[in-house]
Scaffold this motif. Structure first.
Motif, PDB file in Angstrom:
ATOM      1  N   VAL A 133       0.989  -1.161  -0.019  1.00  0.00           N
ATOM      2  CA  VAL A 133       0.146  -0.034   0.172  1.00  0.00           C
ATOM      3  C   VAL A 133       0.876   1.335  -0.042  1.00  0.00           C
ATOM      4  O   VAL A 133       0.415   2.131  -0.658  1.00  0.00           O
ATOM      5  CB  VAL A 133      -0.914   0.004   1.214  1.00  0.00           C
ATOM      6  N   GLY A 134       1.811   1.115   0.568  1.00  0.00           N
ATOM      7  CA  GLY A 134       2.684   2.130   0.687  1.00  0.00           C
ATOM      8  C   GLY A 134       4.196   1.914   1.328  1.00  0.00           C
ATOM      9  O   GLY A 134       4.297   0.825   1.979  1.00  0.00           O
ATOM     10  N   CYS A 135       5.156   2.911   1.220  1.00  0.00           N
ATOM     11  CA  CYS A 135       6.471   2.889   1.650  1.00  0.00           C
ATOM     12  C   CYS A 135       6.675   4.227   2.571  1.00  0.00           C
ATOM     13  O   CYS A 135       6.334   5.178   1.961  1.00  0.00           O
ATOM     14  CB  CYS A 135       7.325   2.655   0.620  1.00  0.00           C
ATOM     15  N   ILE A 136       6.962   3.859   3.720  1.00  0.00           N
ATOM     16  CA  ILE A 136       6.724   4.835   4.625  1.00  0.00           C
ATOM     17  C   ILE A 136       8.344   5.271   4.897  1.00  0.00           C
ATOM     18  O   ILE A 136       8.995   4.623   5.289  1.00  0.00           O
ATOM     19  CB  ILE A 136       6.028   4.972   6.071  1.00  0.00           C
ATOM     20  N   TRP A 137       8.920   6.563   4.592  1.00  0.00           N
ATOM     21  CA  TRP A 137       9.959   6.953   4.818  1.00  0.00           C
ATOM     22  C   TRP A 137       9.951   7.814   6.413  1.00  0.00           C
ATOM     23  O   TRP A 137       8.992   8.563   6.360  1.00  0.00           O
ATOM     24  CB  TRP A 137      10.497   8.047   3.790  1.00  0.00           C
ATOM     25  N   TYR A 138      11.015   7.588   6.986  1.00  0.00           N
ATOM     26  CA  TYR A 138      10.948   8.239   8.253  1.00  0.00           C
ATOM     27  C   TYR A 138      12.140   8.688   8.850  1.00  0.00           C
ATOM     28  O   TYR A 138      13.148   7.806   8.338  1.00  0.00           O
ATOM     29  CB  TYR A 138       9.839   7.590   9.310  1.00  0.00           C
ATOM     30  N   GLY A 139      12.079   9.830   9.611  1.00  0.00           N
ATOM     31  CA  GLY A 139      13.618  10.266  10.240  1.00  0.00           C
ATOM     32  C   GLY A 139      13.526  11.591  10.859  1.00  0.00           C
ATOM     33  O   GLY A 139      12.226  12.273  10.556  1.00  0.00           O
ATOM     34  N   PHE A 140      14.471  12.089  11.267  1.00  0.00           N
ATOM     35  CA  PHE A 140      14.260  13.490  11.588  1.00  0.00           C
ATOM     36  C   PHE A 140      14.379  14.467  10.560  1.00  0.00           C
ATOM     37  O   PHE A 140      15.074  14.552   9.558  1.00  0.00           O
ATOM     38  CB  PHE A 140      15.510  13.788  12.639  1.00  0.00           C
ATOM     39  N   ALA A 141      13.423  15.657  10.295  1.00  0.00           N
ATOM     40  CA  ALA A 141      13.363  16.342   9.448  1.00  0.00           C
ATOM     41  C   ALA A 141      14.566  17.286   9.308  1.00  0.00           C
ATOM     42  O   ALA A 141      14.989  17.989  10.489  1.00  0.00           O
ATOM     43  CB  ALA A 141      12.234  17.192   9.569  1.00  0.00           C
ATOM     44  N   THR A 142      15.031  17.520   8.039  1.00  0.00           N
ATOM     45  CA  THR A 142      16.182  18.599   8.064  1.00  0.00           C
ATOM     46  C   THR A 142      15.826  19.851   8.395  1.00  0.00           C
ATOM     47  O   THR A 142      14.896  20.367   7.875  1.00  0.00           O
ATOM     48  CB  THR A 142      16.976  18.322   6.629  1.00  0.00           C
ATOM     49  N   GLY A 143      16.777  20.417   9.316  1.00  0.00           N
ATOM     50  CA  GLY A 143      16.101  21.904   9.848  1.00  0.00           C
ATOM     51  C   GLY A 143      14.814  21.541  10.962  1.00  0.00           C
ATOM     52  O   GLY A 143      14.505  22.789  11.328  1.00  0.00           O
ATOM     53  N   GLY A 144      14.389  20.515  11.102  1.00  0.00           N
ATOM     54  CA  GLY A 144      13.486  20.462  12.171  1.00  0.00           C
ATOM     55  C   GLY A 144      12.171  20.362  11.641  1.00  0.00           C
ATOM     56  O   GLY A 144      11.915  20.662  10.487  1.00  0.00           O
ATOM     57  N   THR A 145      11.066  19.752  12.261  1.00  0.00           N
ATOM     58  CA  THR A 145       9.889  19.628  11.816  1.00  0.00           C
ATOM     59  C   THR A 145       9.112  20.849  11.589  1.00  0.00           C
ATOM     60  O   THR A 145       8.266  20.928  10.592  1.00  0.00           O
ATOM     61  CB  THR A 145       9.007  18.733  12.654  1.00  0.00           C
TER      62      THR A 145
END
Ligand code: FMN
Length: 296
Positions: free
Chosen positions: A264-276
């Protein structure tokens, strides 16, 4: 010791500026409905309609019906507290102000939950720091709490390791080379630098299109819960569904049996560059009034 700022610290307003209702007004409206509901619940227990209840057991029932956790001891203590003149009776006029305060406190929790939900954004760029697996496990815990048809729990979550990501990247490069429109341009995001990958599948029901569609809907709900859980942990995510994921090679690399389940999907996750807070600030084009209608 340094705490990463959480999305909650840079929440947007619950309502966009184009609408006239403010979050506070919404909150007050919810509270007013709750007060009316509390009166209804109280009246139900007040069989002789004299505006009083005379037992802590009745109070316990009222609290339960209002979703307030209270054991016998709590109910007795509250009964004594509300029975100001110690005549063994609790008046609806004593109970409602107490309940309003309790409900207002609960509203604050509801409001911050809603702000967190509205504040989630798809994150386009990730720092390389790996995300602890506890965050993933918590997200899956939230995902599997999603509503689902006939408790079919049609989902599966597959954490993808770096070796497989490398193979995905090779597959992506090969496919892009073959795509005339793309002219062999490489992907904007370097897949191998995305710290977290989780592929989500849903159950297939050959011959039962309706069940399959309902299962697909359930899995979509689960993915939303997954992403919200991550967001509440200060971790950004992006639901991706590009052409690579639709290939048999992709399914094979994930160990997905395509006769039984579908990606159904591929979820990428991690700390956002520059903060959320620097995540793409796209907002919806449509307002509540554009999409909410009613019929008598
Ligand atoms: C089913 C689904 C598939 C998506 N697939 C992709 C995708 O392949 N590539 C992409 O860049 N974004 C993808 N997205 C993310 C959307 O672009 C994103 O949710 C949308 O722009 C709204 O932004 P927001 O999530 O920040 O509210 C997908 C979202 C959903 C729900």
């Amino acid at each position: 010791l340094m705490k990463r700022s959480s999305p909650a610290e840079h929440r947007p307003l619950l309502c966009s500026e184009t609408t006239t209702t403010t979050a506070t007004q919404l909150c007050a409206a919810a509270l007013s409905s709750k007060q009316k509901h509390a009166k209804e619940v109280f009246d139900r227990l007040d069989e002789n309609e004299d505006g009083v209840i005379t037992s802590s057991d009745d109070l316990k029932t009222i609290l339960r019906d209002l979703d307030i956790e209270a054991d016998t001891e709590d109910s007795q203590a509250l009964f004594r507290y509300l029975d100001n003149n110690e005549d063994g009776e609790v008046d609806v006029e004593d109970f409602l102000p107490w309940y309003t305060d309790a409900a207002a406190a609960a509203e604050e929790v509801a409001e911050s939950f809603q702000e967190l939900l509205v504040g989630r954004r798809t994150v386009e760029e990730f720092d390389e720091t790996p995300v602890n697996d506890d965050v993933l496990r918590r997200a899956v815990q939230c995902a599997i709490a999603a509503p689902n048809r006939r408790m079919s729990e049609p989902w599966r979550f597959i954490k993808i390791g770096p070796e497989t990501v490398e193979k995905f990247a090779e597959l992506n490069a090969k496919m892009r080379k073959n795509m005339e429109t793309d002219g062999g341009r490489s992907s904007i995001v370097d897949w191998q630098k995305v710290p977290g990958w989780c592929v989500v599948t849903t159950k297939l029901s050959p011959g039962d299109a309706e069940a399959e569609l309902d299962d697909f809907k359930s899995t979509s709900c689960a993915i939303q819960n997954f992403m919200l859980s991550m967001w509440s942990d200060g971790v950004g995510s992006k639901w991706t569904s590009g052409p690579v994921q639709k290939t048999q090679e992709f399914a094979d690399l994930c160990g997905v049996d395509t006769s039984k389940e579908r990606v159904v999907g591929c979820i990428w996750y991690g700390f956002a560059t520059g903060g959320t807070k620097y995540a793409d600030p796209r907002r919806r084009k449509k307002t509540v009034d554009d999409v909410l209608s009613s019929v008598p």
